[in-house]
Design a protein around this motif. Structure first.
Motif: not given
Length: 487
Positions: A326-338
């Protein structure tokens, strides 16, 4: 020379370990001045069923003991018969503890001096391939009739004991075994007292080995000698069985409890000892992995495994792994689905992460999104901590260490204080490589939680191992760095 009265004793039992063992038959021969002067033998009703495998061994079944006296009916007779005698048996700890257990059930205390004919035989008749009663009797030509019945075993043990007396003309060996300070009466049958005497009173690990030199138990201790002896004073069935199967004891000094824990863990992993329970089963680990899906998008996911593999990151509980994802998903503006943080196949709708830039709806270029994923992966790998925990060595002037490189335990070692240890590669000549596991991670994590960054030396983590420099880190930032990964 005064020779004391000896009671040569054998019991047959129901089996089931020391705690649940009940007597089915007992025989006692009194030996005075080298001759049998009296004998007592009787079946005993154990007040529980006799297992089939015990009946197959001894020939004693439930019908045979149905009308036999129960132990409380013969307890006074046994007490009187043996009260002035030294308790002798082949593997004396077994017979003695079973009889003491029967008296304990009656609320009574039974105590005698004791001698073990296994230990005496090892001392006075050295070099035998086996010291079991049957094989020993066959080797030295002692008749052994009616085996695995109390009277038959007592008759054979009596002849063996008479022979041992004849081999100890001045009674010096017997007296040494009867000395209250001697360990001979408390040690298991196959372990020479000399092995115990040679054990150090220092920190390290110890290995119990069977007759084939296979490791059957690995332990760690601040005081090896004291801890080893504690196994033999413990009357639990597991400890008794461990003692019965132990023929050799090895040890390895570590100087420090942290290194003892790590070395113990390695021996358990390597040898899978019969009597160890903790750490035998590989704990589940969680890894952040990456793969390219059908749309060509680099997808992140959690994989559960019982082994360590190369991956984006390895974690030792699911919550920790999910939190990092979750931390890297949010920090790098990634998609939670992917990032496999939600199962929907449509637009992402994570309860907290709201900064997806639209890859899930086709609003973001796949190549640009994959570039962000690769940067996120690189950040995880670069942020893995490298450090050494330095500790007390085995001898004065020596330093011990445990080395963690890029987030993974590498091993331990020792170096002299005079060595110039400045960079991570300086540890290499002294490093004993070990396997990383959930257990080594937990050991190091627990140590850091208890001791903080005391005696921790940090290193930079460039992509290669060249030109490592010790980091100069302020106390709070260092603590944040190491605990984010190890606590």
């Amino acid at each position: 020379m005064h020779i004391p009265l000896f009671a040569i004793i054998d019991v047959e039992t129901t089996g089931g370990g020391i705690a649940g063992n009940r007597i089915t038959e007992i025989c006692i021969a009194l030996l005075k001045d080298g001759e049998v002067v009296d004998k007592y033998t009787t079946l005993i009703n154990p007040e529980r069923d006799i297992p089939h495998h015990i009946t197959a061994l001894t020939g004693i079944d439930n019908e045979m003991v149905a009308n036999a006296p129960r132990f409380f009916e013969v307890a006074e007779k046994i007490e009187e018969f043996t009260k002035d005698a030294i308790f002798v048996a082949h593997n004396v700890s077994f017979d003695y503890n079973v009889i003491r257990g029967e008296y304990r059930l009656l609320g009574q205390y039974y105590n005698r001096k004791k001698l073990c004919t296994v230990r005496l035989s090892r001392k006075l008749i050295p070099g035998m391939l086996s010291y079991s009663l049957g094989r020993l009797c066959s080797t030295i030509n002692i008749p052994h009739l009616n085996r695995h019945r109390a009277e038959g075993d007592v008759d054979a043990t009596t002849i063996l004991f008479q022979r041992l007396i004849s081999l100890d003309e001045d009674f010096s060996t017997f007296n040494s075994f009867l000395n209250p300070r001697s360990k001979q009466a408390t040690l298991p049958p196959h372990i020479p007292a000399e092995q115990i005497d040679e054990l150090p009173e220092k920190a390290g690990i110890y290995l119990f080995k069977n007759q084939k030199h296979q490791v059957i138990y690995a332990g760690k201790a601040k005081n090896i000698k004291k801890r080893v002896l504690s196994h033999f004073y413990d009357k639990k069935t597991k400890e008794y069985q461990l003692g019965q199967e132990t023929h050799f004891i090895d040890y390895e000094l570590t100087g420090d409890e942290l290194l003892a824990l790590l070395v113990e863990s390695e021996h358990i992993r390597k040898h899978y000892p019969k009597f160890n329970r903790a750490q035998k089963w590989p704990a589940t680990t969680y890894q952040i992995i990456n793969y390219v899906n059908q749309r060509g998008i680099i997808q992140l996911a959690l994989a559960k495994t019982k082994a360590l593999h190369d991956s984006v990151g390895t974690f030792y509980n699911r919550a920790e792994a999910t939190e990092k994802l979750e931390e890297i998903c949010e920090a790098f503006k990634l998609c939670p689905r992917f990032c496999t943080l939600q199962s929907t196949s449509e637009k992402c709708s994570h309860y907290r992460i709201k900064n997806c830039e639209g890859i899930c709806e086709g609003d973001e270029d796949v190549a640009e999104y994959n570039l962000k994923v690769n940067v996120a992966i690189a950040s995880l790998q670069q942020n893995k901590t490298s450090f050494a925990i330095q500790c007390k060595g085995r001898i004065a002037g020596e330093i011990g260490f445990a080395l963690v490189q890029e987030g993974q335990y590498k091993g331990f070692g020792f170096f002299d204080r005079s060595e110039a240890i400045c960079n991570i590669e300086d540890y290499d000549p002294f490093l004993k490589l070990q396997s990383a596991s959930y257990h080594t991670h937990a050991i190091i994590r627990s140590h850091l939680k208890k001791n903080g960054e005391a005696n921790v030396v940090y290193f930079d983590n460039p992509s290669t191992l060249n030109n490592h420099r010790i980091k100069t880190i302020k106390k709070e930032s260092a603590k944040e760095n190491i605990f984010s990964e190890w606590n």
